[in-house]
Every structure is written in C-alpha cells, then in structure tokens.
Design a protein around this motif. Structure first.
Motif, mmCIF file in Angstrom:
data_model
loop_
_atom_site.group_PDB
_atom_site.id
_atom_site.type_symbol
_atom_site.label_atom_id
_atom_site.label_comp_id
_atom_site.label_asym_id
_atom_site.label_seq_id
_atom_site.Cartn_x
_atom_site.Cartn_y
_atom_site.Cartn_z
ATOM 1 N N LEU A 261 40.637 51.248 34.484
ATOM 2 C CA LEU A 261 40.916 50.722 33.147
ATOM 3 C C LEU A 261 39.742 49.918 32.610
ATOM 4 O O LEU A 261 39.363 50.050 31.444
ATOM 5 C CB LEU A 261 42.171 49.843 33.184
ATOM 6 N N ARG A 262 39.164 49.075 33.456
ATOM 7 C CA ARG A 262 38.029 48.271 33.011
ATOM 8 C C ARG A 262 36.883 49.173 32.558
ATOM 9 O O ARG A 262 36.253 48.915 31.526
ATOM 10 C CB ARG A 262 37.561 47.335 34.128
ATOM 11 N N GLY A 263 36.634 50.229 33.318
ATOM 12 C CA GLY A 263 35.579 51.166 32.943
ATOM 13 C C GLY A 263 35.882 51.885 31.641
ATOM 14 O O GLY A 263 35.001 52.055 30.788
ATOM 15 N N GLN A 264 37.142 52.298 31.468
ATOM 16 C CA GLN A 264 37.533 52.993 30.243
ATOM 17 C C GLN A 264 37.336 52.102 29.014
ATOM 18 O O GLN A 264 36.820 52.544 27.981
ATOM 19 C CB GLN A 264 38.994 53.425 30.332
ATOM 20 N N TYR A 265 37.748 50.844 29.120
ATOM 21 C CA TYR A 265 37.630 49.929 27.987
ATOM 22 C C TYR A 265 36.172 49.639 27.660
ATOM 23 O O TYR A 265 35.806 49.478 26.497
ATOM 24 C CB TYR A 265 38.386 48.630 28.279
ATOM 25 N N LYS A 266 35.329 49.554 28.689
ATOM 26 C CA LYS A 266 33.910 49.295 28.454
ATOM 27 C C LYS A 266 33.240 50.469 27.751
ATOM 28 O O LYS A 266 32.317 50.287 26.949
ATOM 29 C CB LYS A 266 33.195 49.019 29.782
ATOM 30 N N ASN B 54 35.877 48.975 20.690
ATOM 31 C CA ASN B 54 37.205 48.617 21.186
ATOM 32 C C ASN B 54 37.468 47.131 20.961
ATOM 33 O O ASN B 54 36.599 46.291 21.191
ATOM 34 C CB ASN B 54 37.301 48.939 22.680
ATOM 35 N N ALA B 55 38.679 46.792 20.523
ATOM 36 C CA ALA B 55 39.018 45.397 20.242
ATOM 37 C C ALA B 55 39.430 44.632 21.493
ATOM 38 O O ALA B 55 39.399 43.402 21.507
ATOM 39 C CB ALA B 55 40.148 45.330 19.216
ATOM 40 N N LEU B 56 39.826 45.351 22.533
ATOM 41 C CA LEU B 56 40.339 44.707 23.739
ATOM 42 C C LEU B 56 39.415 44.952 24.923
ATOM 43 O O LEU B 56 38.602 45.873 24.919
ATOM 44 C CB LEU B 56 41.739 45.239 24.061
ATOM 45 N N GLN B 57 39.567 44.122 25.936
ATOM 46 C CA GLN B 57 38.804 44.290 27.168
ATOM 47 C C GLN B 57 39.667 43.881 28.353
ATOM 48 O O GLN B 57 40.592 43.078 28.215
ATOM 49 C CB GLN B 57 37.522 43.461 27.130
ATOM 50 N N ILE B 58 39.373 44.472 29.507
ATOM 51 C CA ILE B 58 40.058 44.121 30.746
ATOM 52 C C ILE B 58 39.151 43.163 31.509
ATOM 53 O O ILE B 58 37.994 43.483 31.791
ATOM 54 C CB ILE B 58 40.349 45.371 31.605
ATOM 55 N N VAL B 59 39.679 41.983 31.823
ATOM 56 C CA VAL B 59 38.868 40.919 32.421
ATOM 57 C C VAL B 59 39.441 40.526 33.773
ATOM 58 O O VAL B 59 40.661 40.398 33.932
ATOM 59 C CB VAL B 59 38.830 39.681 31.494
ATOM 60 N N GLU B 60 38.549 40.338 34.752
ATOM 61 C CA GLU B 60 38.956 39.874 36.078
ATOM 62 C C GLU B 60 38.265 38.554 36.372
ATOM 63 O O GLU B 60 37.043 38.437 36.259
ATOM 64 C CB GLU B 60 38.576 40.911 37.139
ATOM 65 N N VAL B 61 39.042 37.539 36.697
ATOM 66 C CA VAL B 61 38.508 36.226 37.054
ATOM 67 C C VAL B 61 39.224 35.740 38.306
ATOM 68 O O VAL B 61 40.443 35.565 38.304
ATOM 69 C CB VAL B 61 38.703 35.196 35.912
ATOM 70 N N GLY B 62 38.458 35.553 39.367
ATOM 71 C CA GLY B 62 39.034 35.018 40.595
ATOM 72 C C GLY B 62 40.174 35.844 41.151
ATOM 73 O O GLY B 62 41.149 35.290 41.674
#
Length: 208
Positions: free
Chosen positions: A44-49, A54-62
């Motif tokens: 999903l993160r790759g697809q959004y990038k 695109n207005a949205l992004q998948i973010v990973e923190v910790g």
C-alpha cells in the motif's frame, strides 16, 4: 460479490481507524497474520507513493501505521478539518525535542512564566510528557509528537538525534526557535539562560 483483496481490507481499516495501528492490532481486526499484514502495508505504501497527485499517504512511525493527508495539502483544508496545532505550540514542542529530556524550569528560563501555559497545552494535546523530578518537571516528547512531525522514531533519545539533524540541515538553533515563538507570542520573555545540559541518556524514558 468476490472476496476483497487483503490490501483493500487493510486500506479500509486504516481509513476508518482515525489513528495509527500496529500490525498486531490490524491482525486482530482483520483475522490475517502479521506477516501478511506487513506485506500488505508495504504494498500500500508503495502504491500511494507511485500515484501522482495523490492526496493521501501511508505513514509508518515506530511500528505503527496510519493513513494521512499529504502535508502539502493541509493549507487548502478548512481549519476544522486540519486539526491544526498553533504554530507557537508546535515550535515550543520542537524546542523541547531539541533539548530533551528538558527540565521545565529551563524552559521557563528561556521563555518566561508563560512556559507553564505552553507545557499545559502541549500535555493536553499529547505532544509532550511531563513527569515530576524534584521541584520541577522533566519534559520529553511522545509517540504522537513523532507521528505529528513524521519522525521515523518514537524513543525520545532517537527523536532528539533525528530532530537535531533536521535542525542542523535547516540552520535552526535553540535561539532561533525561541525567537520564532516570541514573534508569534509577545508574552514570551527574553531568553535568560540556555541549559548547560540537555540531560543524560539515563534521564530519557522510552514511550510505549
């Protein structure tokens, strides 16, 4: 109707959650195993990038994942939808991140008595954790701070290292942070003392 793709299920869970989720939480909600979920999240993160505009992004923190609006679009949204935190408070949180673990008394020396109001506001917003230490309080950033500032770490020690690197690259110093807060809030007093010490590594407590 055919069964939805695993990626689509995880995407829907992130969209509806309104908060960051760990692989473990997503596994509980989706009945998938964590390895499959981790694979879906990376896809999903790759697809959004790769999606242009695109207005949205998948973010990973910790180790926690969320779906967020691209920060570049926030200024185009109504204030009630942005969940805005005033610039002066964001900069005060950044000042604490720069020095953490920071004694509240040191922040008062830098900003004046108004610092007490700032700490209360930052604590209510969940950006800063304050804990009693002698006659003052020790301040350090929270997981939410890391998510808000898109820091890849959540441990205060690593957040401090990351933030100082970002500050150095952008020519930001402790003095310039205080000056910028003062420009936004005339109640902020002159910087009397810059802390001689930012605390020791033993003072930094990791956040859950």
């Amino acid at each position: 109707m055919s069964e939805p793709r695993a990626d689509a299920i995880i995407e829907a869970l992130l969209f509806c959650s309104g908060r960051s989720l760990s692989c473990s939480e997503l596994a509980t909600q989706s009945s998938m195993d964590e390895e499959q979920i981790a694979h879906c999240l990376e896809n999903l993160r790759g697809q959004y990038k790769r999606r242009r505009g695109n207005a949205l992004q998948i973010v990973e923190v910790g180790g926690r994942w969320s779906m967020e609006v691209d920060p570049r679009l926030s200024s185009y949204l109504p204030s009630e939808l942005r969940g805005d935190i005033p610039d002066r408070l964001q900069r005060a949180a950044a000042l604490i991140a720069y020095h953490q673990p920071m004694m509240q008394s040191d922040l008062v020396n830098m900003m004046g008595p108004i610092a007490y109001d700032y700490v209360r506001s930052l604590t209510r917003l969940g950006l800063v954790d304050r804990r009693r230490k002698g006659n003052t309080r020790r301040l350090q950033t929270t997981r939410y701070f890391a998510e808000r500032f898109q820091c890849p770490h959540t441990e205060p020690k690593k957040v401090k290292e990351w933030f100082r690197q970002q500050a150095e690259e952008n020519g930001i110093s402790s003095q310039s942070l205080v000056d910028s807060i003062r420009e936004l809030d005339p109640k902020v007093g002159d910087m009397d003392v810059i802390p001689d010490s930012d605390g020791t590594e033993d003072d930094i407590e990791d956040q859950d």
